[in-house]
Each structure stands twice: as C-alpha cells, then as structure tokens.
Design an enzyme around this catalytic site. Structure first.
Site, PDB file in Angstrom:
ATOM      1  N   GLU A 108      -3.760  -2.031  14.400  1.00 57.99           N
ATOM      2  CA  GLU A 108      -4.369  -1.062  13.534  1.00 57.99           C
ATOM      3  C   GLU A 108      -5.216   0.273  14.335  1.00 57.99           C
ATOM      4  O   GLU A 108      -4.360   1.218  13.564  1.00 57.99           O
ATOM      5  CB  GLU A 108      -5.382  -1.810  12.105  1.00 57.99           C
ATOM      6  CG  GLU A 108      -5.355  -1.380  10.947  1.00 57.99           C
ATOM      7  CD  GLU A 108      -6.233  -1.307   9.886  1.00 57.99           C
ATOM      8  OE1 GLU A 108      -6.688  -2.155  10.700  1.00 57.99           O
ATOM      9  OE2 GLU A 108      -6.690  -0.807   9.257  1.00 57.99           O
ATOM     10  N   TRP A 155       0.504   4.651   0.994  1.00 57.10           N
ATOM     11  CA  TRP A 155       0.730   5.757   2.125  1.00 57.10           C
ATOM     12  C   TRP A 155       1.900   4.372   2.976  1.00 57.10           C
ATOM     13  O   TRP A 155       2.480   5.257   4.182  1.00 57.10           O
ATOM     14  CB  TRP A 155       0.119   6.709   1.994  1.00 57.10           C
ATOM     15  CG  TRP A 155      -0.771   6.680   2.897  1.00 57.10           C
ATOM     16  CD1 TRP A 155      -1.974   5.556   3.401  1.00 57.10           C
ATOM     17  CD2 TRP A 155      -1.578   6.624   3.810  1.00 57.10           C
ATOM     18  NE1 TRP A 155      -3.102   5.101   4.004  1.00 57.10           N
ATOM     19  CE2 TRP A 155      -3.094   6.059   4.682  1.00 57.10           C
ATOM     20  CE3 TRP A 155      -1.589   8.928   4.866  1.00 57.10           C
ATOM     21  CZ2 TRP A 155      -4.135   7.551   5.595  1.00 57.10           C
ATOM     22  CZ3 TRP A 155      -2.857   8.911   5.442  1.00 57.10           C
ATOM     23  CH2 TRP A 155      -3.631   8.229   6.267  1.00 57.10           C
ATOM     24  N   TYR A 193     -13.329   1.565  12.137  1.00 58.00           N
ATOM     25  CA  TYR A 193     -12.498   2.085  11.464  1.00 58.00           C
ATOM     26  C   TYR A 193     -12.097   3.610  11.606  1.00 58.00           C
ATOM     27  O   TYR A 193     -12.164   3.589  12.226  1.00 58.00           O
ATOM     28  CB  TYR A 193     -12.513   1.620   9.686  1.00 58.00           C
ATOM     29  CG  TYR A 193     -12.113   0.992   9.196  1.00 58.00           C
ATOM     30  CD1 TYR A 193     -10.945   0.598   8.904  1.00 58.00           C
ATOM     31  CD2 TYR A 193     -12.515   1.675   7.394  1.00 58.00           C
ATOM     32  CE1 TYR A 193      -9.694   0.396   8.221  1.00 58.00           C
ATOM     33  CE2 TYR A 193     -11.549   0.910   6.193  1.00 58.00           C
ATOM     34  CZ  TYR A 193     -10.270  -0.030   6.779  1.00 58.00           C
ATOM     35  OH  TYR A 193      -9.517   0.256   6.088  1.00 58.00           O
ATOM     36  N   TRP A 222       0.713  -1.192  -0.131  1.00 60.76           N
ATOM     37  CA  TRP A 222       0.008   0.466  -0.087  1.00 60.76           C
ATOM     38  C   TRP A 222       0.991   1.218  -0.102  1.00 60.76           C
ATOM     39  O   TRP A 222       2.090   0.976   0.831  1.00 60.76           O
ATOM     40  CB  TRP A 222      -0.766   0.326   1.074  1.00 60.76           C
ATOM     41  CG  TRP A 222      -2.532  -0.471   0.439  1.00 60.76           C
ATOM     42  CD1 TRP A 222      -3.544   0.649   0.566  1.00 60.76           C
ATOM     43  CD2 TRP A 222      -3.565  -1.926   1.190  1.00 60.76           C
ATOM     44  NE1 TRP A 222      -4.769  -0.362   0.462  1.00 60.76           N
ATOM     45  CE2 TRP A 222      -4.324  -1.721   0.554  1.00 60.76           C
ATOM     46  CE3 TRP A 222      -2.410  -2.798   0.926  1.00 60.76           C
ATOM     47  CZ2 TRP A 222      -4.871  -2.852   1.106  1.00 60.76           C
ATOM     48  CZ3 TRP A 222      -2.640  -4.320   1.172  1.00 60.76           C
ATOM     49  CH2 TRP A 222      -4.282  -4.291   0.801  1.00 60.76           C
ATOM     50  N   ASP A 254     -10.673   5.890   4.848  1.00 61.55           N
ATOM     51  CA  ASP A 254     -11.944   5.024   4.050  1.00 61.55           C
ATOM     52  C   ASP A 254     -13.077   4.992   4.452  1.00 61.55           C
ATOM     53  O   ASP A 254     -14.027   5.218   3.059  1.00 61.55           O
ATOM     54  CB  ASP A 254     -11.156   3.475   4.310  1.00 61.55           C
ATOM     55  CG  ASP A 254     -10.429   3.864   3.445  1.00 61.55           C
ATOM     56  OD1 ASP A 254      -9.579   4.421   3.577  1.00 61.55           O
ATOM     57  OD2 ASP A 254      -8.975   1.969   3.574  1.00 61.55           O
ATOM     58  N   ARG A 262     -15.410  -2.810  11.034  1.00 59.75           N
ATOM     59  CA  ARG A 262     -14.731  -2.716   9.520  1.00 59.75           C
ATOM     60  C   ARG A 262     -16.582  -1.989   8.580  1.00 59.75           C
ATOM     61  O   ARG A 262     -17.437  -1.923   9.447  1.00 59.75           O
ATOM     62  CB  ARG A 262     -14.844  -4.331   8.441  1.00 59.75           C
ATOM     63  CG  ARG A 262     -13.794  -4.548   8.503  1.00 59.75           C
ATOM     64  CD  ARG A 262     -12.346  -3.993   8.418  1.00 59.75           C
ATOM     65  NE  ARG A 262     -12.710  -3.870   7.204  1.00 59.75           N
ATOM     66  CZ  ARG A 262     -11.540  -3.427   6.460  1.00 59.75           C
ATOM     67  NH1 ARG A 262     -10.619  -2.954   6.896  1.00 59.75           N
ATOM     68  NH2 ARG A 262     -11.797  -2.842   5.162  1.00 59.75           N
TER      69      ARG A 262
END
Ligand code: DGY
Length: 436
Positions: free
Chosen positions: A404, A38, A360, A36, A172, A204
């Site tokens: 994450e 970035w 997320y 990915w 996102d 998510r």
C-alpha cells in the site's frame, strides 16, 4: 524479474481482489473489504490495459451507489464484512433523504477521479466506438457529481470546494490535519479497531486520532449529512489542493469527452465557466510563495495550513501552475523531497519534524500520488524527473511487492513496504506505468 512477469503478477493481484458477483474490486483483503471511490477509479485504469469489461463494471458498480443529489460516496458497502471498522452501521447513510436507496454507503466522499479516469480509459482502449457508448451512458452522472460539489461544497462561490473530513482528502492522517485537531476536543470513544489487526499499529493512525475521525462523522450524522449544516458547523472545513486539482482535471476531461461524443454544448459551457473560476482562485488562494508550493486552506479558521506535502505538487497534473510556479515545484521536489538519498515522492515534507517514514500518510510513498506526479511533470516537459518518479515506483514494487505504501529512504535494508499487501491500485497503476 522481467517486466512481463511483473505485469502478470499485477494482473493476479487485481483479479484476486475482484468480486465477480458484485463487479467491483476491494483495495486489499481484510484491511479494506468494500468498494472505495478513488481506489476504483485507479483500479479501472489498470483493467483497461487487459480486461476492459472489468474496468466498466468497476465504474458502474461505483455509480450504482450515487445519491439522488449527485453525491458519490467514499465507500460502497456492496457486501458484508466484519474485518473493517467503521462499517455501514456506523455511517448510516440512510439518514440523508437523498442517499442511495439500493446501497449502504458512507456519507462522505473522496477525490473525484471518475472524469479523468473515463478519459484515460478512452485513450487506452482500442475499440473507441464501444468506449464512446459506455461514456455516453455514464458521463452525465459524473457531471451531476461535479455540479453537486459546486452547489453544496463551495459556500463562497469561488470555484474551490471543501472537504469536511480527513478521509475525504484520501490522505487520511496527514500531519496537515494536526492543527485542526487542536481546535476541538472529541470524546474518548469506546470502539474496536480492526485495521491494527491486519497491519502493525506503528504504520496506522493512533486511537486518539480515530476519536477525531469518528467525532466528525457523528457531527455530520447529527445533521443527517445535510451539506448546509456541515458548512455551518463542522469543525473541519478544508479546501484541499489535491482534491480540487483532481476535480479541475476531471472537469477538463469531461469537456474533452463531451466534445468527442458531441451534442452537449450547454454542459461544456458550464464546465468551462467552472474551470476559469476554479483555476484562477486556486492560484490566488492555495499557493504559498514562501514555501514554493500549493497548500491546504483551513476554511473554518480562514488561513492557509503552511506545510508542503505530496498534495502540494498535484496541481501540475491539472496544469494549474504557470511555468514559473511549475519550475519552483520541480526544484522543491528535486532538492527537498528527493535529495540524494530518497525515492520519490514522500507524502509529507521530509525536513519537517512531523515527518514519519513509516506511518500511513505522514511520510511514506504512495503509488497513486506518484502516478499523478509522473503525469503532471510530463505536462510541463520535466521528462527526466517524471522518469525518476516512474522508475522509483517500479523499483519499490519490484523490490518489496505490491504494498500500500513504501519507505522513501534508500538506506533501508529490511522490508520497506508497509500497510496492506497485494494492494489493488499499486498493481493497477504499475500496469499503466509499464505501458510505455
Ligand atoms: C481507513 O483508513 O480505514 C479509511 O477508511 C480510508 O478511507
């Protein structure tokens, strides 16, 4: 756990995620099995602290998939994997005539971090001469990437570039996009989600949100990823403060690096002209006086999207606000995002009814955004608040692991690390935060 142990653990996470054969690092196993954009930049900063060779390979692996027009894709599919959707076959980058001929990629990008990453790495490493030769070899590719943005992603020629997909923002499924989803109706696609086989679905995006994400790609594919057509027809066209702040910071870094390596006066002049226009327009168009922060601008529907998010504070990183505005940002961070009961920094306004502490980008804390804020607050001498952002980041990782994202609420007693575990940029940026 001592700091030394924590650093060793961070290195273990990074090393385990490094693909020795292809020379790049996955963000995390299963959930994100490719390179990915970035992520790689932040990961390279971590490597610079203990294995500069890996930092260089990471950057070169990303640049090896650059398109002939300067575009740098958000995912490079160096390898095969069936643990992720949508993969290379869905994105079909070869539809664009100038796409990489050697690598399958996506046809969208991510915040352009490479400029400032090169400067960070230059500052970290001891062997400056070696780094200068690496920079000489690669800097024009990054310049070409920036030129692509200003040529193809700035239809008003105002110094602000657009994104055409929420995945280009890096944030996102932020609630910022909810109002844009109200402006068009995608089909109900049939597809198999892979992310929710790795991570609790409550953390998510929903299936319906994925319909929007896929539809935006289908629209771009219909026009072979042609920028002019996307500008004209994509229902999602946004000037994002995080994306543009990163571009501006990377422009500034390129100016410094060209000065260090010498002999590119013409490029320095072009970069300075971009900077002047971009910073002025950024302050005119993306600041919201009522909210006291920078906001997203919906270019398709010609209006500001009036919400505060962690992106609202990232202009501090690129020294875009004057001191008065910086003061307002600092107060909002302190009173609204921190309060007495929250770690910094929630990804979305904690007072909003759209805030979700587990989902997320709808509320949780991300270490890369914290890193940008830590640097940004230090630019303005808000040392105490910068230290809080740094200490909160370290505390969360120490307490829960290299997740994450994290719950901002201090009252949570169960595991408050969410999304993927052994996540590369959490490890890489921790190494950077622990350096001083
Ligand atoms: C995702 O969440 O899978 C996106 O691809 C991130 O870029």
């Amino acid at each position: 756990m001592t700091q030394k142990d924590l650093k060793e653990q961070a290195k273990k996470v990074l090393n385990a995620n490094f693909n020795e054969d292809k020379g790049f690092t996955i963000p995390c196993e299963g959930l994100y099995p490719f390179q990915w954009n970035w992520d790689s930049g932040f990961i390279a900063i971590g490597y610079a602290h203990y294995d500069v060779n890996k930092a260089k390979r990471e950057i070169e692996a990303l640049l090896s998939a650059q398109w002939e027009n300067g575009f740098l894709p958000h995912i490079v599919f160096h390898n095969d994997s069936d643990t992720y959707f949508p993969g290379a076959d869905f994105h079909q980058s070869s539809l664009h005539p100038l796409a990489s001929k050697t690598h399958k990629t996506t046809g969208m990008t991510q915040p352009p971090v490479l400029g400032f990453v090169l400067k960070e790495i230059y500052d970290i490493v001891e062997d400056k001469a070696d780094m200068i030769s690496f920079i000489k070899h690669n800097i024009d590719k990054v310049f070409h990437n920036h030129a692509h943005f200003y040529t193809h992603r700035d239809p008003n020629k105002e110094g602000l570039v657009y994104i055409y997909h929420n995945w280009e923002s890096g944030t996102d499924n932020s609630p910022i996009w909810d109002d844009i989803w109200d402006t068009f109706t995608p089909p109900n696609y049939t597809f198999e989600r892979m992310d929710t086989t790795h991570v609790d679905a409550a953390q998510r995006p929903t299936n319906r949100e994925y319909d929007y994400y896929l539809n935006l790609i289908e629209i771009a594919k219909e026009y072979n990823y042609d920028d002019a057509k996307i500008t004209e027809l994509s229902p999602f066209l946004v000037q994002d403060p995080l994306f543009n702040a990163i571009l501006i910071k990377s422009n500034a870094a390129l100016i410094e690096l060209y000065e260090i390596i010498g002999d590119s006066k013409e490029k320095i002049d072009i970069l300075k002209a971009w900077q002047e226009k971009a910073i002025t327009r950024f302050n005119e168009k993306l600041y919201n006086e009522k909210l006291g922060g920078y906001v997203h601008y919906d270019l398709r529907n010609e209006k500001q999207i009036e919400f505060l998010s962690s992106s609202s504070f990232t202009p501090l990183f690129a020294q875009i606000p004057d001191n008065a505005r910086a003061e307002r940002l600092m107060k909002n961070l302190t009173n609204k995002f921190k309060g007495n009961d929250k770690f910094l920094c929630s990804s979305f306004d904690p007072d909003s009814d759209r805030f979700n502490p587990k989902k997320y980008w709808r509320g949780p804390i991300w270490i890369n955004l914290n890193w940008l804020l830590y640097k940004g607050l230090n630019n303005y001498k808000y040392k105490n608040l910068a230290e809080t952002v740094k200490e909160d980041s370290i505390t969360l990782i120490k307490r829960y692991g290299f997740y994450e994202y994290f719950d901002a609420r201090k009252s949570i007693t169960e595991n408050a690390g969410y999304g993927g575990n052994n996540f590369s940029w959490s490890a890489a940026l921790l190494l950077d935060l622990l350096k001083d």
